[in-house]
Scaffold this motif. Sequence first.
Motif, PDB file in Angstrom:
ATOM      1  N   ASP A   1       0.805  -1.224   0.000  1.00 49.25           N
ATOM      2  CA  ASP A   1       0.000   0.000   0.000  1.00 49.25           C
ATOM      3  C   ASP A   1       0.836   1.272   0.000  1.00 49.25           C
ATOM      4  OD1 ASP A   1       1.000  -0.084   2.571  1.00 49.25           O
ATOM      5  OD2 ASP A   1      -0.856   0.555   3.504  1.00 49.25           O
ATOM      6  N   GLY A   2       2.116   1.149  -0.179  1.00 46.36           N
ATOM      7  CA  GLY A   2       2.956   2.334  -0.239  1.00 46.36           C
ATOM      8  C   GLY A   2       4.313   2.067   0.373  1.00 46.36           C
ATOM      9  N   PRO A   3       5.320   2.743  -0.114  1.00 45.79           N
ATOM     10  CA  PRO A   3       6.700   2.418   0.290  1.00 45.79           C
ATOM     11  C   PRO A   3       7.133   3.108   1.576  1.00 45.79           C
ATOM     12  CG  PRO A   3       6.709   4.129  -1.377  1.00 45.79           C
ATOM     13  CD  PRO A   3       5.262   3.770  -1.148  1.00 45.79           C
ATOM     14  N   ALA A   4       6.376   2.915   2.650  1.00 44.13           N
ATOM     15  CA  ALA A   4       6.788   3.449   3.955  1.00 44.13           C
ATOM     16  C   ALA A   4       5.916   2.831   5.037  1.00 44.13           C
ATOM     17  CB  ALA A   4       6.666   4.975   3.995  1.00 44.13           C
TER      18      ALA A   4
ATOM     19  N   THR B   1      -6.635  12.165   7.954  1.00 44.40           N
ATOM     20  CA  THR B   1      -7.237  10.999   7.297  1.00 44.40           C
ATOM     21  C   THR B   1      -7.169  11.128   5.786  1.00 44.40           C
ATOM     22  OG1 THR B   1      -8.748  10.585   9.141  1.00 44.40           O
ATOM     23  CG2 THR B   1      -9.376   9.693   6.992  1.00 44.40           C
ATOM     24  N   ASN B   2      -7.580  12.265   5.259  1.00 49.13           N
ATOM     25  CA  ASN B   2      -7.622  12.441   3.803  1.00 49.13           C
ATOM     26  C   ASN B   2      -6.238  12.402   3.185  1.00 49.13           C
ATOM     27  OD1 ASN B   2     -10.412  12.674   3.836  1.00 49.13           O
ATOM     28  ND2 ASN B   2     -10.381  14.901   4.012  1.00 49.13           N
ATOM     29  N   SER B   3      -5.252  12.969   3.889  1.00 49.81           N
ATOM     30  CA  SER B   3      -3.880  12.938   3.385  1.00 49.81           C
ATOM     31  C   SER B   3      -3.349  11.506   3.335  1.00 49.81           C
ATOM     32  CB  SER B   3      -2.989  13.801   4.278  1.00 49.81           C
ATOM     33  OG  SER B   3      -1.628  13.692   3.903  1.00 49.81           O
ATOM     34  N   PHE B   4      -3.578  10.757   4.404  1.00 51.18           N
ATOM     35  CA  PHE B   4      -3.096   9.375   4.469  1.00 51.18           C
ATOM     36  C   PHE B   4      -3.787   8.508   3.425  1.00 51.18           C
ATOM     37  CE2 PHE B   4      -2.820   5.052   5.975  1.00 51.18           C
ATOM     38  CZ  PHE B   4      -1.565   4.961   6.548  1.00 51.18           C
ATOM     39  N   VAL B   5      -5.080   8.651   3.300  1.00 53.11           N
ATOM     40  CA  VAL B   5      -5.830   7.840   2.331  1.00 53.11           C
ATOM     41  C   VAL B   5      -5.402   8.165   0.906  1.00 53.11           C
ATOM     42  CG1 VAL B   5      -8.129   7.439   1.345  1.00 53.11           C
ATOM     43  CG2 VAL B   5      -7.808   7.444   3.830  1.00 53.11           C
ATOM     44  N   ARG B   6      -5.160   9.427   0.629  1.00 48.87           N
ATOM     45  CA  ARG B   6      -4.742   9.825  -0.715  1.00 48.87           C
ATOM     46  C   ARG B   6      -3.420   9.153  -1.083  1.00 48.87           C
ATOM     47  NH1 ARG B   6      -5.953  14.625  -0.043  1.00 48.87           N
ATOM     48  NH2 ARG B   6      -3.976  15.339   0.861  1.00 48.87           N
ATOM     49  N   GLU B   7      -2.445   9.191  -0.175  1.00 49.59           N
ATOM     50  CA  GLU B   7      -1.149   8.569  -0.445  1.00 49.59           C
ATOM     51  C   GLU B   7      -1.288   7.052  -0.569  1.00 49.59           C
ATOM     52  OE1 GLU B   7       3.404   8.349   1.305  1.00 49.59           O
ATOM     53  OE2 GLU B   7       1.807   9.152   2.556  1.00 49.59           O
ATOM     54  N   THR B   8      -2.096   6.454   0.300  1.00 47.58           N
ATOM     55  CA  THR B   8      -2.290   5.004   0.274  1.00 47.58           C
ATOM     56  C   THR B   8      -2.944   4.560  -1.021  1.00 47.58           C
ATOM     57  OG1 THR B   8      -2.467   4.929   2.685  1.00 47.58           O
ATOM     58  CG2 THR B   8      -3.375   3.061   1.468  1.00 47.58           C
ATOM     59  N   SER B   9      -3.917   5.312  -1.488  1.00 48.41           N
ATOM     60  CA  SER B   9      -4.612   4.965  -2.733  1.00 48.41           C
ATOM     61  C   SER B   9      -3.663   4.974  -3.919  1.00 48.41           C
ATOM     62  CB  SER B   9      -5.775   5.931  -2.966  1.00 48.41           C
ATOM     63  OG  SER B   9      -6.729   5.829  -1.929  1.00 48.41           O
ATOM     64  N   ILE B  10      -2.723   5.913  -3.908  1.00 54.33           N
ATOM     65  CA  ILE B  10      -1.717   5.957  -4.975  1.00 54.33           C
ATOM     66  C   ILE B  10      -0.835   4.707  -4.905  1.00 54.33           C
ATOM     67  CG2 ILE B  10       0.345   7.168  -5.783  1.00 54.33           C
ATOM     68  CD1 ILE B  10      -1.039   9.786  -4.840  1.00 54.33           C
ATOM     69  N   GLY B  11      -0.426   4.335  -3.690  1.00 52.51           N
ATOM     70  CA  GLY B  11       0.400   3.143  -3.524  1.00 52.51           C
ATOM     71  C   GLY B  11      -0.314   1.878  -3.960  1.00 52.51           C
ATOM     72  N   LEU B  12      -1.591   1.758  -3.628  1.00 50.03           N
ATOM     73  CA  LEU B  12      -2.358   0.578  -4.004  1.00 50.03           C
ATOM     74  C   LEU B  12      -2.549   0.489  -5.516  1.00 50.03           C
ATOM     75  CD1 LEU B  12      -5.052   0.630  -1.171  1.00 50.03           C
ATOM     76  CD2 LEU B  12      -3.213  -1.036  -1.448  1.00 50.03           C
ATOM     77  N   ALA B  13      -2.774   1.618  -6.143  1.00 50.58           N
ATOM     78  CA  ALA B  13      -2.934   1.624  -7.600  1.00 50.58           C
ATOM     79  C   ALA B  13      -1.644   1.181  -8.284  1.00 50.58           C
ATOM     80  CB  ALA B  13      -3.338   3.020  -8.075  1.00 50.58           C
TER      81      ALA B  13
ATOM     82  N   LEU C   1      -8.877  -4.719   0.044  1.00 55.53           N
ATOM     83  CA  LEU C   1      -8.428  -5.259  -1.243  1.00 55.53           C
ATOM     84  C   LEU C   1      -9.511  -5.169  -2.300  1.00 55.53           C
ATOM     85  CD1 LEU C   1      -6.572  -8.432   0.068  1.00 55.53           C
ATOM     86  CD2 LEU C   1      -5.518  -6.333  -0.811  1.00 55.53           C
ATOM     87  N   GLU C   2     -10.746  -5.454  -1.913  1.00 56.02           N
ATOM     88  CA  GLU C   2     -11.861  -5.355  -2.860  1.00 56.02           C
ATOM     89  C   GLU C   2     -12.036  -3.914  -3.323  1.00 56.02           C
ATOM     90  OE1 GLU C   2     -16.639  -6.465  -3.103  1.00 56.02           O
ATOM     91  OE2 GLU C   2     -15.533  -6.675  -1.222  1.00 56.02           O
ATOM     92  N   GLU C   3     -11.965  -2.994  -2.387  1.00 49.48           N
ATOM     93  CA  GLU C   3     -12.119  -1.574  -2.683  1.00 49.48           C
ATOM     94  C   GLU C   3     -11.043  -1.101  -3.666  1.00 49.48           C
ATOM     95  OE1 GLU C   3     -13.498   1.463   0.612  1.00 49.48           O
ATOM     96  OE2 GLU C   3     -11.308   1.404   0.560  1.00 49.48           O
ATOM     97  N   ALA C   4      -9.827  -1.631  -3.511  1.00 53.44           N
ATOM     98  CA  ALA C   4      -8.695  -1.231  -4.354  1.00 53.44           C
ATOM     99  C   ALA C   4      -8.594  -2.069  -5.626  1.00 53.44           C
ATOM    100  CB  ALA C   4      -7.394  -1.357  -3.568  1.00 53.44           C
ATOM    101  N   LYS C   5      -9.565  -2.966  -5.832  1.00 55.01           N
ATOM    102  CA  LYS C   5      -9.565  -3.858  -6.996  1.00 55.01           C
ATOM    103  C   LYS C   5      -8.290  -4.715  -7.051  1.00 55.01           C
ATOM    104  CE  LYS C   5     -12.600  -0.958  -9.845  1.00 55.01           C
ATOM    105  NZ  LYS C   5     -12.952  -0.026  -8.751  1.00 55.01           N
ATOM    106  N   LEU C   6      -7.857  -5.145  -5.881  1.00 52.40           N
ATOM    107  CA  LEU C   6      -6.695  -6.020  -5.771  1.00 52.40           C
ATOM    108  C   LEU C   6      -7.074  -7.448  -5.394  1.00 52.40           C
ATOM    109  CD1 LEU C   6      -4.129  -3.708  -3.958  1.00 52.40           C
ATOM    110  CD2 LEU C   6      -3.634  -5.022  -6.026  1.00 52.40           C
ATOM    111  N   ASP C   7      -8.302  -7.655  -4.956  1.00 50.63           N
ATOM    112  CA  ASP C   7      -8.702  -8.952  -4.411  1.00 50.63           C
ATOM    113  C   ASP C   7      -8.550 -10.090  -5.414  1.00 50.63           C
ATOM    114  OD1 ASP C   7     -10.830  -7.399  -5.610  1.00 50.63           O
ATOM    115  OD2 ASP C   7     -12.233  -8.977  -5.008  1.00 50.63           O
ATOM    116  N   ARG C   8      -8.768  -9.804  -6.688  1.00 52.08           N
ATOM    117  CA  ARG C   8      -8.737 -10.876  -7.689  1.00 52.08           C
ATOM    118  C   ARG C   8      -7.340 -11.442  -7.939  1.00 52.08           C
ATOM    119  NH1 ARG C   8      -9.657  -6.085 -10.474  1.00 52.08           N
ATOM    120  NH2 ARG C   8      -8.207  -5.528 -12.139  1.00 52.08           N
ATOM    121  N   TYR C   9      -6.314 -10.764  -7.446  1.00 49.25           N
ATOM    122  CA  TYR C   9      -4.946 -11.213  -7.697  1.00 49.25           C
ATOM    123  C   TYR C   9      -4.435 -12.195  -6.651  1.00 49.25           C
ATOM    124  CZ  TYR C   9      -4.809  -7.297 -10.984  1.00 49.25           C
ATOM    125  OH  TYR C   9      -5.076  -6.431 -12.013  1.00 49.25           O
TER     126      TYR C   9
END
Length: 242
Positions: free
Chosen positions: A16-19, A107-119, A148-156
């Motif tokens: 979910d991100g490099p940190a 919250t919004n700052s953390f989620v924004r960075e995490t979403s980039i990492g997950l993508a 994982l489902e939210e990030a569309k990663l579950d299928r992997y």
Amino acid sequence: MATITVLLFDFGGTLDGPAHWLDRFLASYRAAGIEISRAELDPAFDHATRIGYGATRVVARFGLTDLVRFLVGHQFEYLRKSGPEPLRKVLDDAGAAGRYRFVEAVTNSFVRETSIGLAHSREVVGQLRSRFKMGIVSNFYGNLDRILEEAKLDRYFAAVADSSRVGIFKPEPGIFETALKKIQCAPESAAMIGDSLAKDCAPARKLGMRTVWLRTAAQSGDDASAADITIRSIDEVAQIQW
């Protein structure tokens, strides 16, 4: 040496991100205008994490944003009561409405960075899926499947071992064994990829797995020999010659 057919990944700080989450929370606090050191945030982070692990029934229904808001809210509660005096004063003076705005900003700052990492990780594991079966072994809150489902990663991922669901936390070997059993793989045919030498690499290696350390920061006191391979970016996994 057995051929590697399965890759197991850590989640937080790896997929979910490099940190580490503590470092990313620290950056989010500072981005929200809150002056705090890592040492000052660390006990609040641990406090909220323990509460999260004990609240699986509640947290299990949370997506990423709700989970992070839950954790940040408990971090702020701790800081308001037990944080450094200047910060306690800032939080008291802000009032309930001001504290809510702080929580939302972090919250919004953390989620924004995490979403980039997950993508980004979605692209990486998408390239690996034709070569390996994959799973996740994570100390998490019981809602990793939702994340994982939210990030569309579950299928992997053919196996997800969420510690709060399994009832075993890394570095205990049982959580790794749970994932291997789900994916029907012997340890010697699997590799564990994570950002912690102590919680990811060392226990996996004891089980006979190959180990990959995603080194995002120095880890004093830990034995780097627990890692067979060291990488600096999740992108490097695709280039590893097993």
